[in-house]
Design an enzyme around this catalytic site. Structure first.
Site, PDB file in Angstrom:
ATOM      1  N   SER A 122       0.851  -1.185   0.000  1.00 23.60           N
ATOM      2  CA  SER A 122       0.000   0.000   0.000  1.00 23.60           C
ATOM      3  C   SER A 122       0.885   1.232   0.000  1.00 23.60           C
ATOM      4  O   SER A 122       2.042   1.177   0.457  1.00 23.60           O
ATOM      5  CB  SER A 122      -0.887   0.002   1.257  1.00 23.60           C
ATOM      6  OG  SER A 122      -1.526   1.258   1.439  1.00 23.60           O
ATOM      7  N   TYR A 170      -0.555  -0.761  10.618  1.00 29.05           N
ATOM      8  CA  TYR A 170      -0.869  -1.092   9.224  1.00 29.05           C
ATOM      9  C   TYR A 170       0.233  -0.599   8.297  1.00 29.05           C
ATOM     10  O   TYR A 170       0.777  -1.355   7.487  1.00 29.05           O
ATOM     11  CB  TYR A 170      -2.208  -0.492   8.801  1.00 29.05           C
ATOM     12  CG  TYR A 170      -2.535  -0.847   7.364  1.00 29.05           C
ATOM     13  CD1 TYR A 170      -3.147  -2.050   7.065  1.00 29.05           C
ATOM     14  CD2 TYR A 170      -2.186  -0.010   6.313  1.00 29.05           C
ATOM     15  CE1 TYR A 170      -3.403  -2.416   5.751  1.00 29.05           C
ATOM     16  CE2 TYR A 170      -2.426  -0.358   5.012  1.00 29.05           C
ATOM     17  CZ  TYR A 170      -3.041  -1.564   4.728  1.00 29.05           C
ATOM     18  OH  TYR A 170      -3.278  -1.919   3.424  1.00 29.05           O
TER      19      TYR A 170
END
Length: 257
Positions: free
Chosen positions: A138, A148
């Protein structure tokens, strides 16, 4: 006929990879937790594209699930030519608001599973002198985004390092780093998306098309959109504190999976 194994195959980018690879004539091994959705997906892709679609239910937050996929990837009689490590999730809440068990579960899926599955696939690929691995990360890997973002940063660094070590072997590795993608991800995590500008959203099928082009070109990192490439270029120049503030206002995470 070549075979691709896709984790997190029933939705989002994983489903887009399945559609694209089936249309290109690849047989598939579809991995996810929901066996009913897997079977429906396998039947649809088989009927539409006349390819073989194998179903492998597995929860990659558990050792048993990871081991089942490792075993399939290591099967010399049914080799996998392309691995797409797409399984992933996000947690709603800031650091210390998310239960530790969920943070550790995220690291299990995003880091341990990626390491183990990439290794299981790459060993056979190196022996055969060909193969590819796409690890879905990402753009959150490049900005301060808590657990994350840290896990996705690990995916990028690991993939680049492994690609360097396997250079010349015929095995290609690439980290795919999209921004916000219209998938089920945010809904599953209970995250609102009302503060995310419309121009920041990407289409999963277009993300996959760009990823396949970048993999064919031998790139080790793919940011599949000119807008995000520009943003990540600016991110290298902006103060880390400013980036943290921006990423907090646009949501808990950038959501590709």
């Amino acid at each position: 006929m070549t075979t691709a194994l896709i984790t997190g195959a029933t939705a989002g980018i994983g489903a887009a990879f399945a559609r694209r690879l089936a249309a290109d004539g690849h047989d598939l091994v579809l991995v996810a937790r929901d066996v009913t959705r897997l079977r429906e997906q396998a039947t649809e892709l088989h009927d539409r594209h006349r390819i073989e679609a194998e179903v492998l239910p597995a929860d990659l937050a558990e050792d048993k699930g990871i081991a089942a996929v490792e075993e399939r990837l290591a099967d010399p009689k049914n080799p996998v030519d392309l691995l797409v490590n797409n399984a992933g999730f996000g947690n709603k809440g800031r650091y210390l608001e998310v239960p530790m068990a969920e943070e550790l579960r995220m690291l299990k899926v995003h880091c341990e599973a990626v390491l183990r599955l990439t290794s299981a696939a790459a060993e056979g690929m190196r022996e055969r002198g060909r193969g590819g691995v796409v690890n879905v990360a990402s753009v959150a890997a490049f900005v301060p985004r808590g657990t994350y973002g840290a896990s996705k940063s690990w995916v990028v660094q690991f993939t680049q390092g492994a690609a360097r070590d396997l250079a010349g072997s015929g095995v290609r590795l690439m980290a795919l780093c999209p921004g916000f993608v219209r998938t089920e991800f945010h809904e599953r995590a209970g995250m609102g998306t009302e503060n995310i500008p419309g121009w920041m959203w990407l289409d999963a099928d277009k993300v996959v098309a760009a990823a396949m082009q970048d993999l064919a070109r031998g790139r080790t990192v793919s940011i599949p959109d000119a807008r995000y490439k520009a943003l990540m270029g600016l991110a290298k120049l902006a103060p880390r504190g400013a980036l943290g503030g921006i990423s907090s206002r646009t949501g808990r995470r950038y959501g590709p999976n």
